[in-house]
Motif scaffolding. Sequence first.
Motif, short mmCIF file in Angstrom:
data_model
loop_
_atom_site.label_atom_id
_atom_site.label_comp_id
_atom_site.label_asym_id
_atom_site.label_seq_id
_atom_site.Cartn_x
_atom_site.Cartn_y
_atom_site.Cartn_z
N GLN A 177 0.85 -1.19 0.00
CA GLN A 177 0.00 0.00 0.00
C GLN A 177 0.89 1.24 0.00
N THR A 178 0.55 2.19 -0.87
CA THR A 178 1.36 3.39 -1.01
C THR A 178 0.48 4.63 -1.00
N MET A 179 0.82 5.54 -0.11
CA MET A 179 0.13 6.81 0.01
C MET A 179 0.81 7.84 -0.88
N PHE A 180 0.06 8.43 -1.80
CA PHE A 180 0.58 9.50 -2.63
C PHE A 180 -0.03 10.83 -2.19
N LEU A 181 0.83 11.83 -2.04
CA LEU A 181 0.46 13.10 -1.44
C LEU A 181 0.92 14.27 -2.29
N LYS A 182 0.33 15.42 -2.00
CA LYS A 182 0.81 16.70 -2.48
C LYS A 182 0.89 17.61 -1.24
N GLY A 183 1.35 18.84 -1.45
CA GLY A 183 1.40 19.78 -0.35
C GLY A 183 2.76 19.81 0.33
N TYR A 184 2.76 20.15 1.63
CA TYR A 184 4.01 20.40 2.35
C TYR A 184 3.99 19.73 3.72
N ASP A 185 5.20 19.39 4.21
CA ASP A 185 5.29 18.75 5.52
C ASP A 185 5.35 19.81 6.62
N LEU A 186 5.61 19.37 7.84
CA LEU A 186 5.57 20.26 8.99
C LEU A 186 6.67 21.33 8.96
N SER A 187 7.72 21.07 8.16
CA SER A 187 8.81 22.04 8.05
C SER A 187 8.68 22.91 6.79
N GLY A 188 7.63 22.69 6.03
CA GLY A 188 7.40 23.49 4.84
C GLY A 188 7.99 22.92 3.57
N GLN A 189 8.54 21.70 3.61
CA GLN A 189 9.10 21.07 2.41
C GLN A 189 8.01 20.31 1.65
N SER A 190 8.16 20.23 0.36
CA SER A 190 7.19 19.53 -0.49
C SER A 190 7.14 18.05 -0.14
N VAL A 191 5.94 17.48 -0.16
CA VAL A 191 5.76 16.04 0.06
C VAL A 191 5.22 15.37 -1.20
N ASP A 192 5.34 16.03 -2.32
CA ASP A 192 4.81 15.49 -3.57
C ASP A 192 5.64 14.29 -4.01
N ASN A 193 5.09 13.09 -3.85
CA ASN A 193 5.79 11.87 -4.28
C ASN A 193 5.13 11.26 -5.52
N THR A 194 4.43 12.10 -6.31
CA THR A 194 3.77 11.62 -7.52
C THR A 194 4.63 11.80 -8.77
N THR A 195 5.78 12.46 -8.64
CA THR A 195 6.64 12.73 -9.79
C THR A 195 7.54 11.53 -10.07
N ASP A 196 8.12 11.51 -11.26
CA ASP A 196 8.99 10.40 -11.64
C ASP A 196 10.20 10.26 -10.71
N GLU A 197 10.63 11.36 -10.12
CA GLU A 197 11.75 11.30 -9.17
C GLU A 197 11.49 10.28 -8.07
N TYR A 198 10.23 10.18 -7.65
CA TYR A 198 9.85 9.24 -6.60
C TYR A 198 9.21 7.98 -7.17
N VAL A 199 8.40 8.13 -8.18
CA VAL A 199 7.61 7.00 -8.68
C VAL A 199 8.48 5.94 -9.34
N LEU A 200 9.45 6.33 -10.15
CA LEU A 200 10.22 5.34 -10.90
C LEU A 200 11.09 4.46 -10.00
N PRO A 201 11.81 5.01 -9.01
CA PRO A 201 12.54 4.13 -8.08
C PRO A 201 11.61 3.24 -7.26
N TRP A 202 10.46 3.78 -6.88
CA TRP A 202 9.46 2.99 -6.15
C TRP A 202 8.95 1.85 -7.03
N LEU A 203 8.72 2.15 -8.30
CA LEU A 203 8.24 1.14 -9.24
C LEU A 203 9.27 0.02 -9.41
N ALA A 204 10.55 0.36 -9.40
CA ALA A 204 11.59 -0.65 -9.48
C ALA A 204 11.55 -1.56 -8.26
N ALA A 205 11.27 -0.98 -7.11
CA ALA A 205 11.15 -1.77 -5.88
C ALA A 205 9.94 -2.69 -5.94
N ILE A 206 8.84 -2.19 -6.48
CA ILE A 206 7.64 -3.01 -6.65
C ILE A 206 7.96 -4.22 -7.52
#
Length: 259
Positions: free
Chosen positions: A182-211
């Motif tokens: 199960q994988t949670m995909f988000l947008k927006g910002y974390d508690l420190s103001g950094q982006s939590v967007d994990n929908t981009t290829d930067e995050y998705v493609l390595p995750w897909l390799a792990a899958i």
Amino acid sequence: MTTILHASPVFGPVKSRRLGVSLGVNLLPGSGKVCTFDCIYCECGLNDERKTSEKLPSAEFVISELEKRLQLMASQGQGPDVITFAGNGEPTAHPDFGVIINETIRLRDLYFPKAKISVLSNGTQVHKPSVFDALLKVDNNILKLDTVNEAYIARVNRPSSHYRVAKQIEAFKRFNGQLIIQTMFLKGYDLSGQSVDNTTDEYVLPWLAAIKEIAPREVMVYTIDRETPDSSLQKASRQELDRIGQLVRQQNVAVQISY
């Protein structure tokens, strides 16, 4: 924002986006949260804000209360689609998790043999033989992997102990496909103001390799549906989730998308 705690040890049934009519089992106190993660999107709130000194419910109490609820549902002719171990934190942290799973299987077979048994877990306890063996027995062994980026995990999932993605992937591979990621995909910002967007290829493609490496029987792609502790978090869009789902299907892995 308002977050919720679940009654202990049995709550619901509730209508689950992913599982159907779900009778919940909470192996943690009803008055607070006990978890090895401290996800900033957790519907139960943050760990520090949900501290409790209440003891965990005993295995005997859990099984007794579960049987009472199943007997009631049977008398009403309203069976669950699934019995789901979730609740206020990490269910596999209960020291008698294996015993409780064995007894739950017995009760399921007695009252509602068509119902499935599901466990929603962050996977941090699967190195324990009793937990690993118990998860192999359930119908839906649902384990979390939001990303393979450890910096992101440290900011968003916030593990309470030493966590290494490579070690987690190796642990998941030991299930030989008898698991659901199960994988949670988000947008927006974390508690420190950094982006939590994990929908981009930067995050998705390595995750897909792990899958691909883990080779689960299914992947659950979802986004936030309830209020979260951090009000700056946003849902991933339908289009973004559909794109990710299609990439998973291209790996010949079944995917379920919850918008």
